[in-house]
Design an enzyme around this catalytic site. Structure first.
Site, short mmCIF file in Angstrom:
data_model
loop_
_atom_site.label_atom_id
_atom_site.label_comp_id
_atom_site.label_asym_id
_atom_site.label_seq_id
_atom_site.Cartn_x
_atom_site.Cartn_y
_atom_site.Cartn_z
N ALA A 68 0.85 -1.20 0.00
CA ALA A 68 0.00 0.00 0.00
C ALA A 68 0.87 1.24 0.00
O ALA A 68 2.02 1.21 0.46
CB ALA A 68 -0.92 0.01 1.22
N ASP A 69 0.34 2.31 -0.54
CA ASP A 69 1.06 3.57 -0.53
C ASP A 69 0.07 4.72 -0.39
O ASP A 69 -1.03 4.67 -0.95
CB ASP A 69 1.87 3.75 -1.83
CG ASP A 69 2.81 4.94 -1.72
OD1 ASP A 69 3.81 4.83 -0.99
OD2 ASP A 69 2.52 5.98 -2.33
#
Lengths: 191, 191
Positions: A68-69
């Site tokens: 995830a970012d």
């Protein structure tokens, strides 16, 4: 059930998956977080999430890997993690009394199968008086967070309103992630 | 600094004040939670919050006392804490795939001084498949919460979107509460 790996060192993301009863291991990725400045915001977070997941998946081909970012965008400008307290102060003063957008991308990989998506939420900040700002900076809550605040911690007192998923702002859109994980036969594990 | 008392037995409200570095004691109130059904929703939560704070303030006249109350309203109907799993299931099925409103009232009392306000937020639920619903009911997360879900716990996976303050949904509007506490000289205590 396949082994589920979280490709992130964020204690928040790990905490959120735990509160939803997922069983997983954490395997932080080590990837270049640079991106082409011409990319759209949702492309940036999806691509960085995919890179993080892919770097862990390369060593764990049988696991379901989630990367995830998150980026914070204010008046067209990207706010990353502040390098120091002075930078945190500048970011928070910019966010005061205005609305910004948080984008989080999620990539789930398993062998050749991948599911990559992004979600965005708007966050409105109250006015940060000098006293509120100083107390917040003193607390140290700013330094490891994009945009220099944590909505799930002390930064909550700055946020008067959000439009979207709270967990997208906090770093992992839980409702969309839970649905995506079902496609990989990963479910909350109760009792 | 005056002693600050939280007139609530909710572990969530206590947790939220702690994450914002407030120093306080917890003193649960014991008041009648009945109300006139003709009252407006914001009147209900403000009046119940005031009663809770007043019942504790009566025994602690020198303390700053905070009471709070939360109700969930769906299609004009009030959803309280479910009495059992069957009632929780009925509530959650009603909330599935639709939007409801959560009202939280806060009352802060100190001697003759009082500050009472309410806040509302809209919450949109995903579709609850039978499997998701069963897992959630099994987890036991429903039973002590108005509307039968906890947005800050496992119930997060149901919520696709909110409009308003996340903490209003969770039981204590932190940004408004922090500003109100300043009027009583109660501030986060850092370090």
């Amino acid at each position: 059930m396949n082994t589920f790996l979280l490709a992130s060192s964020s204690p928040r993301r790990s905490e959120f998956l735990k509160q939803c009863h997922y069983q997983f291991f954490t395997q932080p990725s080590n990837v270049e977080e640079t991106f082409d400045p011409t990319w759209e915001n949702d492309t940036i977070v999806k691509e960085l999430a995919r890179r993080k997941a892919a770097s862990v998946a390369a060593n764990h081909p049988n696991a379901v890997v989630l990367g995830a970012d998150t980026i914070v965008v204010h008046n067209g400008k990207h706010l990353g993690k502040p390098a120091n307290v002075a930078e945190a102060k500048t970011m928070l003063m910019a966010l005061s009394n205005s609305t910004h957008t948080v984008y989080t991308g999620v990539a789930i990989l398993h062998g050749n199968k991948e599911h990559v998506f992004s979600d965005a939420a708007k966050v409105t900040f109250d006015e940060l008086t000098p006293e509120r700002l100083e107390r917040y900076l003193q607390s140290g809550d700013s330094l490891d967070k994009a945009g220099a605040y944590g909505i799930q911690s002390f930064g909550a007192i700055f946020v008067s309103r959000i439009e979207g998923d709270f967990y997208t702002v906090a770093g992992l859109p839980l409702s969309k992630t839970a649905k995506a994980l079902e496609k990989f036969h990963i479910y909350p594990n109760i009792g």
